[in-house]
Structures are given as structure tokens and as C-alpha cells.
Design a protein around this motif. Structure first.
Motif, PDB file in Angstrom:
ATOM      1  N   ILE A 103       0.794  -1.292  -0.043  1.00 45.90           N
ATOM      2  CA  ILE A 103       0.004   0.032   0.034  1.00 45.90           C
ATOM      3  C   ILE A 103       0.868   1.190   0.149  1.00 45.90           C
ATOM      4  O   ILE A 103       0.316   2.307  -0.375  1.00 45.90           O
ATOM      5  N   SER A 104       2.018   1.176   0.431  1.00 46.63           N
ATOM      6  CA  SER A 104       2.926   2.281   0.422  1.00 46.63           C
ATOM      7  C   SER A 104       3.472   2.616  -0.921  1.00 46.63           C
ATOM      8  O   SER A 104       3.984   3.855  -1.054  1.00 46.63           O
ATOM      9  N   LEU A 105       2.982   2.026  -2.061  1.00 42.80           N
ATOM     10  CA  LEU A 105       3.416   2.537  -3.352  1.00 42.80           C
ATOM     11  C   LEU A 105       2.443   3.594  -3.632  1.00 42.80           C
ATOM     12  O   LEU A 105       2.658   4.092  -4.893  1.00 42.80           O
ATOM     13  N   THR A 106       1.505   3.790  -2.867  1.00 40.17           N
ATOM     14  CA  THR A 106       0.627   5.112  -3.187  1.00 40.17           C
ATOM     15  C   THR A 106       1.636   6.363  -3.242  1.00 40.17           C
ATOM     16  O   THR A 106       1.286   7.384  -4.006  1.00 40.17           O
ATOM     17  N   ALA A 129      13.536   5.653  -8.611  1.00 37.44           N
ATOM     18  CA  ALA A 129      12.875   5.295  -7.268  1.00 37.44           C
ATOM     19  C   ALA A 129      11.691   4.726  -7.509  1.00 37.44           C
ATOM     20  O   ALA A 129      11.447   3.541  -6.489  1.00 37.44           O
ATOM     21  N   ALA A 130      10.668   4.694  -8.565  1.00 31.57           N
ATOM     22  CA  ALA A 130       9.514   4.041  -8.634  1.00 31.57           C
ATOM     23  C   ALA A 130       9.950   2.762  -9.019  1.00 31.57           C
ATOM     24  O   ALA A 130       9.324   1.766  -8.654  1.00 31.57           O
ATOM     25  N   GLY A 131      10.845   2.541 -10.075  1.00 34.36           N
ATOM     26  CA  GLY A 131      11.301   1.295 -10.384  1.00 34.36           C
ATOM     27  C   GLY A 131      11.904   0.550  -9.506  1.00 34.36           C
ATOM     28  O   GLY A 131      11.427  -0.856  -9.288  1.00 34.36           O
ATOM     29  N   LEU A 132      12.614   1.061  -8.513  1.00 39.53           N
ATOM     30  CA  LEU A 132      13.158   0.300  -7.457  1.00 39.53           C
ATOM     31  C   LEU A 132      12.056  -0.241  -6.366  1.00 39.53           C
ATOM     32  O   LEU A 132      12.085  -1.571  -5.741  1.00 39.53           O
ATOM     33  N   SER A 133      10.996   0.505  -6.270  1.00 39.78           N
ATOM     34  CA  SER A 133      10.039   0.347  -5.287  1.00 39.78           C
ATOM     35  C   SER A 133       9.073  -0.770  -6.235  1.00 39.78           C
ATOM     36  O   SER A 133       8.831  -1.882  -5.395  1.00 39.78           O
ATOM     37  N   VAL A 134       8.788  -0.814  -7.478  1.00 42.08           N
ATOM     38  CA  VAL A 134       8.140  -2.029  -8.058  1.00 42.08           C
ATOM     39  C   VAL A 134       8.734  -3.292  -8.198  1.00 42.08           C
ATOM     40  O   VAL A 134       8.172  -4.235  -7.835  1.00 42.08           O
ATOM     41  N   LEU A 135      10.207  -2.833  -8.278  1.00 41.17           N
ATOM     42  CA  LEU A 135      10.927  -4.231  -8.075  1.00 41.17           C
ATOM     43  C   LEU A 135      10.978  -5.144  -6.755  1.00 41.17           C
ATOM     44  O   LEU A 135      10.712  -5.983  -6.598  1.00 41.17           O
ATOM     45  N   LEU A 284      14.063  -2.902  -0.546  1.00 45.03           N
ATOM     46  CA  LEU A 284      13.980  -2.208  -1.852  1.00 45.03           C
ATOM     47  C   LEU A 284      12.640  -1.202  -1.803  1.00 45.03           C
ATOM     48  O   LEU A 284      12.490  -0.178  -2.279  1.00 45.03           O
ATOM     49  N   VAL A 285      11.352  -1.837  -1.421  1.00 53.32           N
ATOM     50  CA  VAL A 285      10.336  -1.110  -1.276  1.00 53.32           C
ATOM     51  C   VAL A 285      10.294   0.147  -0.434  1.00 53.32           C
ATOM     52  O   VAL A 285      10.264   1.307  -0.546  1.00 53.32           O
ATOM     53  N   LEU A 286      10.908  -0.066   0.837  1.00 49.78           N
ATOM     54  CA  LEU A 286      11.176   1.118   1.797  1.00 49.78           C
ATOM     55  C   LEU A 286      11.865   2.012   1.356  1.00 49.78           C
ATOM     56  O   LEU A 286      12.021   3.377   1.393  1.00 49.78           O
ATOM     57  N   ALA A 287      13.479   1.660   0.686  1.00 50.09           N
ATOM     58  CA  ALA A 287      13.967   2.557   0.147  1.00 50.09           C
ATOM     59  C   ALA A 287      13.783   3.278  -1.111  1.00 50.09           C
ATOM     60  O   ALA A 287      13.970   4.605  -1.253  1.00 50.09           O
ATOM     61  N   GLY A 288      12.953   2.576  -1.850  1.00 41.00           N
ATOM     62  CA  GLY A 288      12.388   3.219  -2.977  1.00 41.00           C
ATOM     63  C   GLY A 288      11.186   4.275  -2.672  1.00 41.00           C
ATOM     64  O   GLY A 288      11.362   5.369  -3.382  1.00 41.00           O
ATOM     65  N   THR A 289      10.574   3.793  -1.828  1.00 48.31           N
ATOM     66  CA  THR A 289       9.595   5.176  -1.463  1.00 48.31           C
ATOM     67  C   THR A 289      10.091   6.236  -0.467  1.00 48.31           C
ATOM     68  O   THR A 289       9.554   7.457  -0.904  1.00 48.31           O
ATOM     69  N   ALA A 290      11.024   6.006   0.141  1.00 46.67           N
ATOM     70  CA  ALA A 290      11.816   7.021   0.933  1.00 46.67           C
ATOM     71  C   ALA A 290      12.470   7.869  -0.074  1.00 46.67           C
ATOM     72  O   ALA A 290      12.395   9.199  -0.270  1.00 46.67           O
ATOM     73  N   TRP A 291      12.932   7.187  -1.107  1.00 45.68           N
ATOM     74  CA  TRP A 291      13.937   8.087  -2.157  1.00 45.68           C
ATOM     75  C   TRP A 291      12.699   8.845  -2.936  1.00 45.68           C
ATOM     76  O   TRP A 291      13.172  10.066  -3.303  1.00 45.68           O
ATOM     77  N   GLY A 292      11.984   8.264  -3.362  1.00 47.68           N
ATOM     78  CA  GLY A 292      10.583   8.887  -4.264  1.00 47.68           C
ATOM     79  C   GLY A 292      10.104  10.037  -3.402  1.00 47.68           C
ATOM     80  O   GLY A 292       9.898  11.052  -4.229  1.00 47.68           O
ATOM     81  N   ARG A 293      10.031   9.926  -2.172  1.00 47.53           N
ATOM     82  CA  ARG A 293       9.437  11.097  -1.552  1.00 47.53           C
ATOM     83  C   ARG A 293      10.197  12.106  -1.574  1.00 47.53           C
ATOM     84  O   ARG A 293       9.898  13.492  -1.642  1.00 47.53           O
ATOM     85  N   GLY A 294      11.636  11.821  -1.300  1.00 43.82           N
ATOM     86  CA  GLY A 294      12.533  13.035  -1.438  1.00 43.82           C
ATOM     87  C   GLY A 294      12.612  13.551  -2.767  1.00 43.82           C
ATOM     88  O   GLY A 294      12.855  14.781  -2.888  1.00 43.82           O
ATOM     89  N   ALA A 295      12.583  12.835  -3.639  1.00 40.17           N
ATOM     90  CA  ALA A 295      13.042  13.291  -5.227  1.00 40.17           C
ATOM     91  C   ALA A 295      11.615  13.995  -5.522  1.00 40.17           C
ATOM     92  O   ALA A 295      11.782  14.997  -6.279  1.00 40.17           O
ATOM     93  N   ALA A 296      10.441  13.752  -5.161  1.00 41.40           N
ATOM     94  CA  ALA A 296       9.285  14.393  -5.679  1.00 41.40           C
ATOM     95  C   ALA A 296       9.022  15.812  -4.955  1.00 41.40           C
ATOM     96  O   ALA A 296       8.428  16.604  -5.439  1.00 41.40           O
TER      97      ALA A 296
END
Length: 331
Positions: A103-106, A129-135, A284-296
Motif C-alpha cells: 500500500i505504500s506504493l501510493t 525510485a519508482a522502479g526500485l519500489s516496483v521491483l 527495496l520498497v522502503l528505500a524506493g518510497t523514501a527516495w521517491g518522496r525525497g525526489a518528488a
């Protein structure tokens, strides 16, 4: 004697962090109290406890809503009903750990969808970051070896998409702009409960709320009250309180730890064993969502500086989610 600034910040941060912990634990609580035949009944009962408190607390502001605002909130309530249905059926069919992480992929889906609507391309860092989360999600759902994702995993993925639709609709519907967050939340939840109650009367949809309530034991009632009192009321009022005493970004950062607590609770209390592949996926999900939040965040702050705020009140989420309304969308 004045309270030092660092201590004041901690006193504000701690309740918000507790909300993230509560939300992270809500997936296990919902899983424990719900079966495939009681999903609708549990949803009706859960919010039947919440709605009177919200209505009484904000009665004057609720009466001040215009009909256009009520209709807009009603539409949002229909989307919210879809979120709750997907999340609750999803958590019944998957682990609490998977539910909280998927659900954190939101946090990834929302900026991507918004970029499509605005025509502004996301940065390369955000796409990565999105790709990392999906992986990570793909690996998470394959913890015991490569196989098709479970029905619950797919439902939680659908819930993440539905949350994205809810956030975007909430930020772009002119009829709800400027409305009181507490009143809007009350109308949305009321609309969602009407949907659950109507569905529960249809043949083949499982137990009625009354039958489920009669069959509940003490543990079931405690779980239901926990979902109502802590995961909804406590979370809503803490967000409303905190966003006025600290920065929205700080609140969002703390609430963003929710999937971490979902994984901790699932592994520690529910005995989830995702395996080494699943653990790698969770990381990877945690890292990707954290990275994505920072990048966005930088791009969104720039857009918000150029435009009028689209959310009902000052957002506490980097995706523009209203702090009061978003709390209702948690499982």
C-alpha cells in the motif's frame, strides 16, 4: 519556564510517530478481526463507532457545509468505500507485512499520476525510485519462491491505485476546496458506511453487521475498537493537531514510516516469514518510497508556490493529501 525548542519538537513528533505505528499495526488488527464473510460487517461496525464522535465534535461546522461541498464529499466517499473494500479484502488474503508495504506504493503512484495530468515529467531520480519500489514489491510477493502474486497482494495493489485516485480527486475537485476537513471527513465516512451497509444486505455478501456483532468475542471487540478509536479517531485528531504545530513536511516524514512499522508488527507479532527474497523486496520498497518522496518533494514545493493550494487544508503529505481526509483512507 519556557520549554526548549528541541523538547517542544519532540513532544509534537511523538504523537505523530505513534500514529504511524498505529497505522502500521492496523493491517494485523484488521486481519485478526476480519474473515472473508465479515468484511462488510466489520467495516459497518468500525465506522458506526467513529461517525457519532466526528458528527458531535464538528456539528456546527458540519451544518455550515454547502450542498455542493456535501455532494463533492459524497463522491469522494464512494472512492473511499472502494479503498476500504480493497484494503480489507486484501489484508484477509495476504500477510500484514505484504499489505503494509504494497500500500505504500501510493507514495510513488500519486506523483506519477499527477505528472501525467499536469504534463510535467518526473525527474530521473523519481523514476528510478519508482522502479526500485516496483521491483521490491515483485520480490516481496515471491518470498517463498517465484510464483504468481496472491489475490490479497493484487487487491492491495488495487487499493494503492484507488488511494491515488482519491488523493488526486480530493485535490482537484473545486466543490470541496475551502471546506472544513473534519466535516468533509465525516461526510465521506458516512457515504462509505451507506455503501457498506447496502452491500451487506445483498445475498452472498457474508454476515450482516448484527450477526457479526453477536458472534464477536472479547478479542474481536477489542480489535474492532482499536481500529475505530486509534486507527481512525486518534490518527485524525493527532494529524489535525500536529500540522498546526510543526511543518507539513515533518508530519509527512514521520507518517511515512508506516510501512516500516507494518513490517515490524507483521514479522514480530504475526509470525510473517517473508524469506530472504521477501526481505530484500521489503528493503527495496522502503528505500524506493523514501527516495521517491525525497525526489518528488522539491518539484511539488515549487508547483505549490506557483499555484493556489489544491487540498482542503494545508497538506501534511508530499502528494498533497489533506491531513484530515487522508487519515480516513487507512486500513
Amino acid at each position: 519556564m519556557p520549554v526548549p525548542a528541541a523538547r517542544r519538537a519532540w513532544l509534537t513528533d511523538l504523537p505523530v510517530l505513534l500514529v504511524a505505528v498505529v497505522w502500521g499495526s492496523s493491517y494485523l488488527a484488521a486481519k485478526d478481526v476480519t474473515t472473508t464473510r465479515t468484511v462488510l460487517a466489520v467495516l459497518v461496525l468500525r465506522f458506526a463507532v467513529v461517525l457519532p464522535v466526528l458528527a458531535v465534535t464538528g456539528w456546527r461546522r458540519l451544518r455550515a457545509l454547502k450542498w455542493a461541498q456535501i455532494r463533492g464529499a459524497g463522491v469522494l466517499g464512494l472512492i473511499l468505500a472502494g479503498i476500504f473494500l480493497l484494503e480489507t479484502y486484501g489484508v484477509v488474503h495476504t500477510s500484514a507485512t505484504n499489505a503494509g508495504l504494497i500500500i505504500s506504493l501510493t507514495m510513488i503512484f500519486t506523483p506519477l499520476a499527477e505528472s501525467r495530468l499536469t504534463g510535467v515529467r518526473p525527474s530521473g531520480a523519481f523514476v528510478a525510485a519508482a522502479g526500485l519500489s516496483v521491483l521490491g514489491v515483485l520480490l516481496l510477493t515471491q518470498g517463498a519462491g517465484f510464483s504468481a502474486p496472491s489475490l490479497g497482494d493484487l487487491l492491495m495493489l488495487g487499493a494503492a491505485v484507488a488511494r491515488t485516485v482519491h488523493v488526486l480527486a480530493m485535490s482537484r475537485m473545486r466543490s470541496v476546496q475551502g471546506a472544513d476537513a473534519l466535516s468533509m471527513t465525516t461526510v465521506q465516512l458516512g457515504s462509505a458506511v451507506v455503501v457498506f451497509a447496502l452491500l451487506s444486505t445483498a445475498p452472498g455478501t457474508g454476515s450482516t453487521p448484527w450477526a457479526a456483532a453477536a458472534a464477536f468475542d472479547a478479542g474481536d471487540w477489542l480489535g474492532l475498537l482499536y481500529l475505530s478509536a486509534f486507527c481512525t479517531l486518534f490518527a485524525f485528531f493527532v494529524q489535525m493537531w500536529a500540522v498546526r504545530r510543526t511543518s507539513p513536511s515533518r508530519v509527512s516524514l514521520l507518517l511515512g514510516t508506516e510501512p516500516v512499522w507494518a513490517a515490524v508488527v507483521g514479522i514480530a507479532l504475526a509470525g510473517d516469514r517473508p524469506g530472504w527474497l521477501g526481505l530484500l523486496g521489503a528493503i527495496l520498497v522502503l528505500a524506493g518510497t523514501a527516495w521517491g518522496r525525497g525526489a518528488a518533494a522539491p518539484q511539488q514545493k515549487s508547483e505549490q508556490a506557483e499555484q493556489q493550494p489544491a487540498s482542503v487544508v494545508e497538506p501534511s503529505q508530499p502528494d498533497g493529501a489533506d491531513p484530515g481526509l487522508e487519515s480516513a483512507g487507512r486500513a
